[in-house]
Design a protein around this motif. Structure first.
Motif, mmCIF file in Angstrom:
data_model
loop_
_atom_site.group_PDB
_atom_site.id
_atom_site.type_symbol
_atom_site.label_atom_id
_atom_site.label_comp_id
_atom_site.label_asym_id
_atom_site.label_seq_id
_atom_site.Cartn_x
_atom_site.Cartn_y
_atom_site.Cartn_z
ATOM 1 N N ALA A 36 -3.684 -9.353 11.355
ATOM 2 C CA ALA A 36 -2.219 -9.445 10.586
ATOM 3 C C ALA A 36 -2.029 -8.223 9.978
ATOM 4 O O ALA A 36 -0.978 -7.885 9.687
ATOM 5 C CB ALA A 36 -2.414 -10.745 9.635
ATOM 6 N N LEU A 40 0.752 -1.926 10.354
ATOM 7 C CA LEU A 40 1.078 -1.663 8.882
ATOM 8 C C LEU A 40 0.884 -0.206 8.523
ATOM 9 O O LEU A 40 -0.184 0.280 8.470
ATOM 10 C CB LEU A 40 0.582 -2.662 7.919
ATOM 11 N N GLU A 93 5.520 -5.223 1.815
ATOM 12 C CA GLU A 93 5.336 -5.460 3.189
ATOM 13 C C GLU A 93 3.803 -5.886 3.666
ATOM 14 O O GLU A 93 3.651 -6.761 4.261
ATOM 15 C CB GLU A 93 5.854 -4.248 3.942
ATOM 16 N N THR A 96 2.848 -9.345 2.089
ATOM 17 C CA THR A 96 3.573 -10.377 2.808
ATOM 18 C C THR A 96 2.899 -10.699 3.927
ATOM 19 O O THR A 96 2.797 -11.914 4.173
ATOM 20 C CB THR A 96 5.111 -9.943 2.980
ATOM 21 N N ALA A 97 2.456 -9.701 4.660
ATOM 22 C CA ALA A 97 1.650 -9.900 6.004
ATOM 23 C C ALA A 97 0.100 -10.637 5.450
ATOM 24 O O ALA A 97 -0.150 -11.503 6.365
ATOM 25 C CB ALA A 97 1.261 -8.601 6.670
#
Length: 276
Positions: A36, A40, A93, A96-97
């Motif tokens: 996940a 990023l 970000e 949230t991931a």
């Protein structure tokens, strides 16, 4: 993003000069699929966002260049609005991931340690508190609600004439004073009604929430809306099964009160992870 986060940050000002990197911590989760986090960017180019085991829990971390993340460097970022917003968005970000995989406790922006080992020691000491927070927010999301109303009451219509208040001498003065008193009364009544509307809306939404947090309403300088006054700024911790019920209730309250009700979410429960 609101609320206080668990964990104690340790800035890189204490980092040994021989250490090239520090460990930046974004969040702590109970279960997390490392995939996940793939792709990023986080806060530092060239260093992957990754997981760090904390016994039964998992931290979301990233190596960052120590020289670029000292206390002085962070102070410069905080004074640069564009740079601060960039960092906050990158941090959010990643959080949230991670939260998409399961309950996640976000840590405060700029939570840094001298290395992975030090991060594991410090965060591991807070394992019980993290576990309590994760149990509290599992199956929940945070919803923000802001309520605004006209800043002032409509001016009452002028009635009668100065002469009708007592003849040509003194009548205009008495009429003027009476009108001023009426305006003061109308302003006070409008203010009281606005506060009562905020309380009524908060009470209705609180009935649907597991927990609530009242935040300081934004001033007109912050909102830029001179003709509207924010009377409620609150966060609600709501189970996922009641989210539609919350949104339906907001729509009902808009029609019933005539207030402008702004709702945002679902968010990672930033406002509720510190209340353990």
């Amino acid at each position: 993003m609101t609320g206080e986060q668990l964990g104690t940050a340790e800035t890189t000002t204490d980092t040994d000069t021989d250490t090239d990197t520090a460990t930046y911590v974004y969040a702590v989760s109970r279960r997390l699929d490392p995939a996940a986090l793939s792709g990023l960017a986080g806060l530092a180019e060239g260093f992957p966002v990754r997981t760090l085991p904390l016994g039964p829990l998992t931290a979301v971390v990233q190596h960052v260049p120590a020289a670029e993340f000292t206390q002085d460097a962070w102070q410069q970022r905080l004074s640069d609005r564009a740079e601060l917003e960039r960092c906050a968005r990158a941090h959010h970000e990643v959080v949230t991931a991670a939260a998409a995989c399961g309950p996640t406790v976000p840590l405060a922006l700029a939570t840094l340690y001298r290395g992975d080992e030090r991060a594991q020691q410090a965060l591991g000491a807070d394992q019980d508190r993290f576990a309590t927070a994760l149990a509290r927010i599992e199956g929940h999301a945070e919803w923000g609600v802001k309520v605004s109303l006209p800043a002032s009451a409509p001016e009452p219509p002028r009635t009668g004439s100065p002469q009708s208040s007592g003849g040509p001498s003194g009548g205009a003065g008495r009429a003027y004073l009476e009108r001023k008193r009426g305006l003061h009364r109308a302003r006070d009544q409008h203010h009281d009604r606005a506060l009562q509307t905020a309380e009524d809306i908060d009470a209705a939404l609180t009935r649907l929430a597991t927990a609530t947090r009242r935040l300081r309403p934004h001033t007109q300088d912050m909102t830029g809306e001179r003709h509207r006054l924010q009377v409620l700024n609150a966060a609600y911790l709501v189970t996922t099964v009641r989210e539609k019920e919350l949104l339906d209730e907001v729509e009902t309250l808009r029609h019933r009160t005539g207030a402008e009700v702004e709702v945002s979410g679902p968010w990672v429960p930033y406002s509720f992870v510190g209340e353990v």
